[in-house]
Design a protein around this motif. Structure first.
Motif, PDB file in Angstrom:
ATOM      1  N   LYS A 133      -1.302 -49.669 -66.360  1.00 58.49           N
ATOM      2  CA  LYS A 133      -2.554 -50.408 -66.541  1.00 58.49           C
ATOM      3  C   LYS A 133      -2.558 -51.683 -65.711  1.00 58.49           C
ATOM      4  O   LYS A 133      -3.578 -52.046 -65.105  1.00 58.49           O
ATOM      5  N   ASP A 134      -1.420 -52.381 -65.665  1.00 64.99           N
ATOM      6  CA  ASP A 134      -1.324 -53.608 -64.867  1.00 64.99           C
ATOM      7  C   ASP A 134      -1.604 -53.326 -63.387  1.00 64.99           C
ATOM      8  O   ASP A 134      -2.310 -54.086 -62.719  1.00 64.99           O
ATOM      9  N   ILE A 135      -1.038 -52.243 -62.879  1.00 66.86           N
ATOM     10  CA  ILE A 135      -1.242 -51.904 -61.466  1.00 66.86           C
ATOM     11  C   ILE A 135      -2.678 -51.461 -61.225  1.00 66.86           C
ATOM     12  O   ILE A 135      -3.280 -51.808 -60.195  1.00 66.86           O
ATOM     13  N   LYS A 136      -3.251 -50.733 -62.159  1.00 60.90           N
ATOM     14  CA  LYS A 136      -4.662 -50.359 -62.035  1.00 60.90           C
ATOM     15  C   LYS A 136      -5.532 -51.606 -61.909  1.00 60.90           C
ATOM     16  O   LYS A 136      -6.421 -51.673 -61.045  1.00 60.90           O
ATOM     17  N   GLN A 137      -5.278 -52.604 -62.737  1.00 57.20           N
ATOM     18  CA  GLN A 137      -6.065 -53.837 -62.681  1.00 57.20           C
ATOM     19  C   GLN A 137      -5.838 -54.581 -61.369  1.00 57.20           C
ATOM     20  O   GLN A 137      -6.778 -55.145 -60.797  1.00 57.20           O
ATOM     21  N   ALA A 138      -4.599 -54.568 -60.878  1.00 57.15           N
ATOM     22  CA  ALA A 138      -4.310 -55.224 -59.597  1.00 57.15           C
ATOM     23  C   ALA A 138      -5.058 -54.542 -58.457  1.00 57.15           C
ATOM     24  O   ALA A 138      -5.548 -55.200 -57.534  1.00 57.15           O
ATOM     25  N   LEU A 139      -5.144 -53.214 -58.511  1.00 49.71           N
ATOM     26  CA  LEU A 139      -5.897 -52.482 -57.494  1.00 49.71           C
ATOM     27  C   LEU A 139      -7.375 -52.845 -57.562  1.00 49.71           C
ATOM     28  O   LEU A 139      -8.023 -53.036 -56.529  1.00 49.71           O
ATOM     29  N   GLU A 140      -7.900 -52.941 -58.761  1.00 50.26           N
ATOM     30  CA  GLU A 140      -9.326 -53.236 -58.919  1.00 50.26           C
ATOM     31  C   GLU A 140      -9.663 -54.659 -58.493  1.00 50.26           C
ATOM     32  O   GLU A 140     -10.753 -54.917 -57.979  1.00 50.26           O
ATOM     33  N   LYS A 141      -8.733 -55.572 -58.681  1.00 48.54           N
ATOM     34  CA  LYS A 141      -8.942 -56.959 -58.255  1.00 48.54           C
ATOM     35  C   LYS A 141      -8.600 -57.164 -56.779  1.00 48.54           C
ATOM     36  O   LYS A 141      -8.815 -58.251 -56.245  1.00 48.54           O
ATOM     37  N   ARG A 142      -8.064 -56.128 -56.141  1.00 47.33           N
ATOM     38  CA  ARG A 142      -7.513 -56.231 -54.778  1.00 47.33           C
ATOM     39  C   ARG A 142      -6.592 -57.448 -54.696  1.00 47.33           C
ATOM     40  O   ARG A 142      -6.800 -58.373 -53.903  1.00 47.33           O
ATOM     41  N   ASP A 143      -5.558 -57.381 -55.537  1.00 44.71           N
ATOM     42  CA  ASP A 143      -4.572 -58.464 -55.654  1.00 44.71           C
ATOM     43  C   ASP A 143      -3.261 -58.019 -55.006  1.00 44.71           C
ATOM     44  O   ASP A 143      -2.386 -57.458 -55.677  1.00 44.71           O
ATOM     45  N   PRO A 144      -3.088 -58.233 -53.701  1.00 48.91           N
ATOM     46  CA  PRO A 144      -1.871 -57.758 -53.041  1.00 48.91           C
ATOM     47  C   PRO A 144      -0.610 -58.450 -53.540  1.00 48.91           C
ATOM     48  O   PRO A 144       0.472 -57.863 -53.507  1.00 48.91           O
ATOM     49  N   ASN A 145      -0.732 -59.694 -54.019  1.00 45.48           N
ATOM     50  CA  ASN A 145       0.454 -60.391 -54.518  1.00 45.48           C
ATOM     51  C   ASN A 145       1.028 -59.685 -55.743  1.00 45.48           C
ATOM     52  O   ASN A 145       2.253 -59.548 -55.875  1.00 45.48           O
ATOM     53  N   ALA A 146       0.157 -59.227 -56.639  1.00 48.70           N
ATOM     54  CA  ALA A 146       0.634 -58.502 -57.817  1.00 48.70           C
ATOM     55  C   ALA A 146       1.280 -57.177 -57.434  1.00 48.70           C
ATOM     56  O   ALA A 146       2.261 -56.748 -58.039  1.00 48.70           O
ATOM     57  N   LEU A 147       0.727 -56.528 -56.391  1.00 48.20           N
ATOM     58  CA  LEU A 147       1.263 -55.236 -55.971  1.00 48.20           C
ATOM     59  C   LEU A 147       2.618 -55.376 -55.278  1.00 48.20           C
ATOM     60  O   LEU A 147       3.488 -54.508 -55.421  1.00 48.20           O
ATOM     61  N   THR A 148       2.810 -56.436 -54.516  1.00 49.69           N
ATOM     62  CA  THR A 148       4.052 -56.596 -53.756  1.00 49.69           C
ATOM     63  C   THR A 148       5.116 -57.389 -54.516  1.00 49.69           C
ATOM     64  O   THR A 148       6.284 -57.355 -54.146  1.00 49.69           O
ATOM     65  N   HIS A 149       4.713 -58.100 -55.571  1.00 55.21           N
ATOM     66  CA  HIS A 149       5.664 -58.853 -56.402  1.00 55.21           C
ATOM     67  C   HIS A 149       5.547 -58.368 -57.853  1.00 55.21           C
ATOM     68  O   HIS A 149       5.472 -59.155 -58.785  1.00 55.21           O
ATOM     69  N   TYR A 150       5.532 -57.046 -58.003  1.00 57.58           N
ATOM     70  CA  TYR A 150       5.262 -56.453 -59.307  1.00 57.58           C
ATOM     71  C   TYR A 150       6.294 -56.849 -60.364  1.00 57.58           C
ATOM     72  O   TYR A 150       5.960 -57.044 -61.530  1.00 57.58           O
ATOM     73  N   GLU A 151       7.561 -56.996 -59.975  1.00 54.97           N
ATOM     74  CA  GLU A 151       8.571 -57.339 -60.978  1.00 54.97           C
ATOM     75  C   GLU A 151       8.386 -58.764 -61.465  1.00 54.97           C
ATOM     76  O   GLU A 151       8.493 -59.042 -62.667  1.00 54.97           O
ATOM     77  N   ASP A 152       8.097 -59.688 -60.548  1.00 53.01           N
ATOM     78  CA  ASP A 152       7.830 -61.070 -60.951  1.00 53.01           C
ATOM     79  C   ASP A 152       6.582 -61.152 -61.821  1.00 53.01           C
ATOM     80  O   ASP A 152       6.531 -61.938 -62.775  1.00 53.01           O
ATOM     81  N   GLN A 153       5.588 -60.360 -61.501  1.00 50.06           N
ATOM     82  CA  GLN A 153       4.310 -60.413 -62.213  1.00 50.06           C
ATOM     83  C   GLN A 153       4.372 -59.749 -63.581  1.00 50.06           C
ATOM     84  O   GLN A 153       3.784 -60.238 -64.546  1.00 50.06           O
ATOM     85  N   PHE A 154       5.102 -58.624 -63.690  1.00 49.63           N
ATOM     86  CA  PHE A 154       4.975 -57.783 -64.870  1.00 49.63           C
ATOM     87  C   PHE A 154       6.281 -57.554 -65.624  1.00 49.63           C
ATOM     88  O   PHE A 154       6.318 -56.773 -66.566  1.00 49.63           O
ATOM     89  N   GLY A 155       7.357 -58.203 -65.197  1.00 51.14           N
ATOM     90  CA  GLY A 155       8.564 -58.311 -65.989  1.00 51.14           C
ATOM     91  C   GLY A 155       9.238 -57.012 -66.365  1.00 51.14           C
ATOM     92  O   GLY A 155       9.423 -56.110 -65.542  1.00 51.14           O
ATOM     93  N   GLU A 156       9.619 -56.905 -67.643  1.00 50.67           N
ATOM     94  CA  GLU A 156      10.434 -55.780 -68.108  1.00 50.67           C
ATOM     95  C   GLU A 156       9.734 -54.438 -67.944  1.00 50.67           C
ATOM     96  O   GLU A 156      10.375 -53.437 -67.612  1.00 50.67           O
ATOM     97  N   ALA A 157       8.426 -54.409 -68.153  1.00 48.90           N
ATOM     98  CA  ALA A 157       7.699 -53.148 -67.971  1.00 48.90           C
ATOM     99  C   ALA A 157       7.808 -52.672 -66.531  1.00 48.90           C
ATOM    100  O   ALA A 157       7.960 -51.471 -66.273  1.00 48.90           O
ATOM    101  N   ALA A 158       7.770 -53.611 -65.583  1.00 46.07           N
ATOM    102  CA  ALA A 158       7.910 -53.240 -64.173  1.00 46.07           C
ATOM    103  C   ALA A 158       9.320 -52.764 -63.869  1.00 46.07           C
ATOM    104  O   ALA A 158       9.508 -51.785 -63.137  1.00 46.07           O
TER     105      ALA A 158
END
Length: 256
Positions: free
Chosen positions: A185-210
């Motif tokens: 769900k987090d990645i889906k939202q990042a795609l919809e927001k066109r947030d490349p930082n969330a996509l390329t720094h997914y572990e920093d952004q989304f922690g244990e789930a990532a």
């Protein structure tokens, strides 16, 4: 020629090549409704190299890059021809890339295309994943591929947003762990927001789930290539959403 869409496919188990289910039905439907491509370029999770390589083979072999599966899966052949001129053009677009005449079509490619284009009548080639590149660099290579869309090339990334084989739930085919659902769900939202930082720094952004969802990055990286090849003018949709065995997200993403 109209601009071709870009597609990311969560390919899951190689056995999907032989299966008829909701996921494979969605691939069959995509093959029917998308514009017919001049060629397919696939970035597969199953071709990792030092340096970016472009498949340059007029008759690429079908690679059975797995073990422990039934014989009918090893019998599958996908005899698509290779588009050599487009391979040259792709190498030109990606500085420092090289041509590879020895690779073929691995299961990240043919297990998907056997449903989309079952007659193997569309030329197919692959782009490798350079293990030395950062997530941002993978995304930037995707941007370099964008002109191919105007030459009739369907760019396909084949991997899985969530891919953790060590935590597979073998007892429940359609199970989904909470952390897998959360990260998908987090990645889906990042795609919809066109947030490349969330996509390329997914572990920093989304922690244990990532960390649980992407224990190794090779299945996630194809998403970065397809995101890079898309732009804000594309319509974003999800031809298929779902999970297999707890820790495999089967989400497909289409930019068109």
């Amino acid at each position: 020629m109209s601009r071709m869409p870009v597609l990311f496919v969560g390919h899951g188990s190689p056995m999907n090549a032989l299966a008829k289910n909701a996921f494979t039905d969605s691939l069959t439907e995509l093959g029917k409704r998308l514009p017919k491509p001049q060629a397919v370029l696939c970035v597969s999770a199953h071709w990792e190299t030092q340096g970016t390589q472009v498949l340059y083979n007029a008759e690429p072999p079908t690679i059975h890059d797995f073990y422990g599966f039934p014989k009918p899966l090893f019998d599958v052949q996908y005899p698509a021809r290779g588009p050599l001129s487009l391979a040259h053009e792709t190498q030109r677009l990606v500085p420092g890339s090289t041509l590879n005449e020895k690779w073929g079509l691995d299961h990240g490619t043919w297990s998907v295309l056997v449903h989309m284009y079952p007659h193997a009548d569309i030329p197919v080639y692959q782009l490798s994943i350079d293990v030395s590149k950062t997530p941002q660099q993978h995304l930037e290579v995707g941007k370099l591929l964008k002109p191919l869309r105007d030459q009739g090339v369907l760019i396909v990334g084949s991997g899985n947003i969530v891919h953790n084989l060590r935590l597979i739930n073998w007892r429940e085919q359609n199970a989904a762990y909470d952390w897998a659902v959360e990260f998908d769900k987090d990645i889906k939202q990042a795609l919809e927001k066109r947030d490349p930082n969330a996509l390329t720094h997914y572990e920093d952004q989304f922690g244990e789930a990532a960390r649980k969802s992407v224990p190794t990055p090779e299945h996630f990286y194809p998403l970065l290539y397809t995101y890079g090849a898309s732009d804000e003018n594309d319509k974003l949709s999800y031809p298929y959403e779902g999970f297999e065995m707890g820790s495999l997200s089967m989400r497909n993403v289409l930019w068109s």
